[in-house]
Design an enzyme around this catalytic site. Structure first.
Site, PDB file in Angstrom:
ATOM      1  CB  SER A   1      -0.858  -0.003   1.271  1.00  0.00           C
ATOM      2  OG  SER A   1      -1.410   1.283   1.506  1.00  0.00           O
TER       3      SER A   1
ATOM      4  CE1 TYR B   1      -4.615  -2.091   4.856  1.00  0.00           C
ATOM      5  CE2 TYR B   1      -3.449  -0.035   4.475  1.00  0.00           C
ATOM      6  CZ  TYR B   1      -4.073  -1.165   3.988  1.00  0.00           C
ATOM      7  OH  TYR B   1      -4.141  -1.369   2.628  1.00  0.00           O
TER       8      TYR B   1
HETATM    9  C1  BGC Z   1      -6.181   1.475   1.844  1.00  0.00           C
HETATM   10  C2  BGC Z   1      -7.343   2.317   1.358  1.00  0.00           C
HETATM   11  C3  BGC Z   1      -6.887   3.749   1.152  1.00  0.00           C
HETATM   12  C4  BGC Z   1      -5.623   3.810   0.319  1.00  0.00           C
HETATM   13  C5  BGC Z   1      -5.075   5.223   0.223  1.00  0.00           C
HETATM   14  C6  BGC Z   1      -5.039   1.619   0.878  1.00  0.00           C
HETATM   15  O1  BGC Z   1      -3.983   0.798   1.231  1.00  0.00           O
HETATM   16  O2  BGC Z   1      -6.594   0.118   1.960  1.00  0.00           O
HETATM   17  O3  BGC Z   1      -8.391   2.264   2.312  1.00  0.00           O
HETATM   18  O4  BGC Z   1      -7.915   4.468   0.485  1.00  0.00           O
HETATM   19  O5  BGC Z   1      -4.641   2.978   0.868  1.00  0.00           O
HETATM   20  O6  BGC Z   1      -5.051   5.874   1.461  1.00  0.00           O
END
Ligand code: BGC
Length: 280
Positions: free
Chosen positions: A165, A178
């Site tokens: 991400s 996360y």
């Molecule tokens: C998340 C999303 C988020 C994006 C940008 C991703 O890794 O799961 O929820 O919109 O990152 O912030």
């Protein structure tokens, strides 16, 4: 709103980059995982569609792959559970023989301000997003080392793509579990890449920004939310899951044979410090 229409790219005809290769995509019944499974299929791969709870959407992905002429099957496994991961890799061996591509995609969010986050919320996200990637990568590397390079199929003995991400580098208030999991994925991926490169096993990450999927529905489901989101994206549109799927197909293919141990961001510029767009 931006001064131009919200134009998304056309779907280009796929190249048969992955003909005859066998892929396992975790978390493939919806969102980015589903699109990755379908794009790998379009590029020629047979696919094991992993899911964790709902069978019907996974079977729908299988049907779509079969309609393309691919072999596909769905397998229920929680990637955080070692015994379930082992059972899944045994099923892949039974059905496919060899494995060529693992896409470590399964992931989730359980958001809360730090002082309200429970240990269960912390642990669940770390277990699925980080431990799950470790367990699947470990089993895939065993498979890749067992069969080695088969030059007719690919220059590499196997390919691993970790779904990371933008939050492997962008801190994310209210989402510390996360962001910590994705920061972990970054060095998990790089360390595995360093270790297994001599075996001709290629390992990379994809770091999506805002992609229109169920995981971030709250960020795009109203015009107000969507406009607020665009402030974070210099390219001024949200991404589509298929765009991530096509990047995965490229990274899994021999076109990317010298791409190793790196993260490819696909984020419309979200990592470019958009707050500085109008000066510092
Ligand atoms: C998340 C999303 C988020 C994006 C940008 C991703 O890794 O799961 O929820 O919109 O990152 O912030």
């Amino acid at each position: 709103m931006p001064p131009f229409p919200d134009v998304h790219p056309p779907v280009c005809p796929p190249l048969p980059l992955l003909t005859g290769q066998k892929a396992l995509v975790t978390g493939a019944s919806s969102g980015i995982g589903k699109a990755v499974a379908l794009e790998l299929g379009r590029a020629g791969a047979d696919v094991c569609v992993n899911y964790s709870s709902k069978e019907e959407p996974a079977l729908e992905v299988v049907r779509e792959l079969e309609a393309m002429g691919r072999t596909a099957f769905a397998f229920k496994a929680d990637v955080a559970q070692e015994s379930e991961v082992l059972a899944m890799f045994a099923a892949v061996r039974d059905r496919f023989g060899d494995l060529d591509i693992l896409v470590n995609n399964a992931g989730l969010q359980q958001d809360a301000p730090l002082d309200e986050m429970t240990t269960a919320q912390w642990q669940k996200v770390i277990d699925v997003n980080l431990t799950g990637q470790f367990l699947c990568a470990r089993e895939a590397v065993k498979e890749f080392k067992r069969h080695g390079v088969r030059p007719k199929l690919s220059c590499a003995a196997g390919k691993i793509i970790c779904m990371s991400s933008v939050h492997e580098v962008i801190p994310w208030a209210g989402h510390v579990n996360y962001a910590a999991s994705k920061g972990g994925v970054m060095l998990l991926m790089k360390s595995i890449a360093q270790e297994v490169a001599p075996h001709r096993i290629r390992v990379n990450s994809i770091a999506p920004g805002a992609i229109q999927t169920p995981i971030n529905k709250a960020a795009w489901d109203t015009p107000e939310h969507y406009n607020a989101l665009l402030k974070l994206i210099p390219y001024k549109r949200i991404g589509e899951p298929e765009e991530v799927g096509r990047l995965a197909a490229f990274l899994a293919s021999d076109y990317a044979d010298y791409v190793h141990g790196t993260t490819v961001f696909i984020d419309g510029g979200m990592t470019l410090y958009p707050g500085f767009e109008t000066g510092g």
